[in-house]
Design a protein around this motif. Structure first.
Motif, PDB file in Angstrom:
ATOM      1  N   ASN A  71       0.856  -0.950   0.254  1.00 43.96           N
ATOM      2  CA  ASN A  71      -0.148   0.216   0.487  1.00 43.96           C
ATOM      3  C   ASN A  71       0.620   1.029  -0.171  1.00 43.96           C
ATOM      4  O   ASN A  71       0.571   2.583  -1.142  1.00 43.96           O
ATOM      5  CB  ASN A  71      -0.836   0.145   1.432  1.00 43.96           C
ATOM      6  CG  ASN A  71      -1.731   0.934   1.422  1.00 43.96           C
ATOM      7  OD1 ASN A  71      -2.516   1.245   0.310  1.00 43.96           O
ATOM      8  ND2 ASN A  71      -1.042   1.593   2.456  1.00 43.96           N
ATOM      9  N   ALA A  72       1.840   1.175   1.212  1.00 41.70           N
ATOM     10  CA  ALA A  72       2.947   2.712   0.498  1.00 41.70           C
ATOM     11  C   ALA A  72       3.077   2.427  -0.372  1.00 41.70           C
ATOM     12  O   ALA A  72       3.674   3.511  -0.871  1.00 41.70           O
ATOM     13  CB  ALA A  72       3.870   2.415   1.662  1.00 41.70           C
ATOM     14  N   LEU A  73       3.669   1.690  -0.510  1.00 45.46           N
ATOM     15  CA  LEU A  73       4.411   1.393  -2.222  1.00 45.46           C
ATOM     16  C   LEU A  73       3.699   1.959  -3.710  1.00 45.46           C
ATOM     17  O   LEU A  73       4.649   3.405  -4.165  1.00 45.46           O
ATOM     18  CB  LEU A  73       4.990   0.168  -2.735  1.00 45.46           C
ATOM     19  CG  LEU A  73       6.169  -0.061  -4.147  1.00 45.46           C
ATOM     20  CD1 LEU A  73       7.523   0.696  -3.852  1.00 45.46           C
ATOM     21  CD2 LEU A  73       6.160  -2.130  -4.113  1.00 45.46           C
ATOM     22  N   LEU A  78       4.775   5.534  -5.350  1.00 44.53           N
ATOM     23  CA  LEU A  78       5.057   5.380  -6.607  1.00 44.53           C
ATOM     24  C   LEU A  78       4.916   6.911  -6.887  1.00 44.53           C
ATOM     25  O   LEU A  78       5.399   8.025  -8.217  1.00 44.53           O
ATOM     26  CB  LEU A  78       4.724   4.777  -7.063  1.00 44.53           C
ATOM     27  CG  LEU A  78       4.644   4.446  -9.053  1.00 44.53           C
ATOM     28  CD1 LEU A  78       5.363   4.439  -8.919  1.00 44.53           C
ATOM     29  CD2 LEU A  78       3.404   3.197  -9.082  1.00 44.53           C
ATOM     30  N   PRO A  79       4.010   7.441  -5.950  1.00 49.44           N
ATOM     31  CA  PRO A  79       3.465   9.393  -6.898  1.00 49.44           C
ATOM     32  C   PRO A  79       5.104   9.615  -6.190  1.00 49.44           C
ATOM     33  O   PRO A  79       5.361  10.725  -7.323  1.00 49.44           O
ATOM     34  CB  PRO A  79       2.289   9.165  -5.896  1.00 49.44           C
ATOM     35  CG  PRO A  79       2.059   8.037  -5.167  1.00 49.44           C
ATOM     36  CD  PRO A  79       2.500   6.540  -5.129  1.00 49.44           C
TER      37      PRO A  79
END
Length: 257
Positions: A71-73, A78-79
């Motif tokens: 989820n953090a990735l 990524l953003p």
């Protein structure tokens, strides 16, 4: 005697602009420093700012153990990568090329990537080429000779260290200073870089319109899907260039027969 917020903002804007014009007439290199000092004196005289609440204290580093999650990735890493790539790396490399530095992007990406990897546990996850800083440090205002402009980068690094050490004090300072003062000072500092970049981009008649489209689309600062104006401006310029100047594929032999 303190003025109203609106009148004080207008007076501050005009004072900074006129100070810049006058100082630019005599010294281009130290004009922004002079504008900064004049602006602070003016704000104090008008009662628009007070530094009584500021406290000079260092910010202590706090080790944060990274926790990996999908989820953090996808929602954070990524953003942030896309924003850094489109909002810092691409404009930063364009600024370097525009100022005459034909540096390859590979060693810069490698160095900043390793720096991000090493400093991420301490919160510095976006180690990158700062586009605005590059525009200030690599232009003629830094030094007339391009080979001597590295001194501006070294000075910038020293000030970055001081800013990092006294980060909490700096954050409080930005809260105290009026927004008009900060934005006007930043805009004046970038006038030389913006003017030089536009002059270079508009030299070639064939690419003049696409350069203007890129600039105007970037200046609109539209944010979509977490990506800022730098990305969409570049995309608009590339699309415009492709439509107006792209070559159509020549017909095959069987089509010409």
């Amino acid at each position: 005697m303190a003025l109203s917020t609106a009148r004080g903002a207008i007076l501050c804007w005009w004072a900074l602009l006129l100070s810049y014009v006058l100082l630019r007439r005599f010294t281009a290199r130290y004009a922004i420093v002079g504008v900064l000092l004049i602006g602070i004196v003016l704000l104090l005289g008008l009662g628009q700012v007070s530094f009584a609440s500021l406290e000079l204290k260092p910010a202590l580093p706090v080790l944060t153990v990274p926790v990996f999650s999908l989820n953090a990735l996808l929602s954070v890493a990524l953003p942030l990568f896309l924003i850094t790539l489109t909002g810092q790396y691409m404009p930063g490399m364009l600024v370097l090329r525009n100022d005459g530095f034909k540096t390859s992007a590979n060693p810069i990406l490698t160095a900043t990537g390793l720096g991000s990897l090493l400093m991420a546990p301490f919160g510095s996850h976006a180690f990158n080429v700062a586009a605005i800083t590059a525009a200030i440090c690599t232009g003629k205002e830094a030094h007339e000779e391009p080979a001597r402009r590295y001194l501006a980068g070294l000075a910038c690094g020293v000030f970055y260290l001081l800013v990092g050490i006294f980060g909490s004090t700096l954050a409080a300072l930005f809260v105290v200073l009026p927004a008009t003062f900060i934005t006007t000072l930043a805009g004046l500092a970038l006038l030389g870089a913006i003017g030089g970049s536009l002059a270079t981009a508009l030299v070639e008649p064939s690419g003049r319109e696409t350069a203007l489209i890129t600039f105007l689309a970037t200046a609109a600062n539209i944010t979509l899907f977490g990506l800022g104006g730098a990305f969409w401006g570049l995309l608009a310029g590339l699309l415009a260039h492709g439509v107006m100047h792209g070559r159509l594929r020549p017909a095959g032999r069987h089509e010409r027969a």
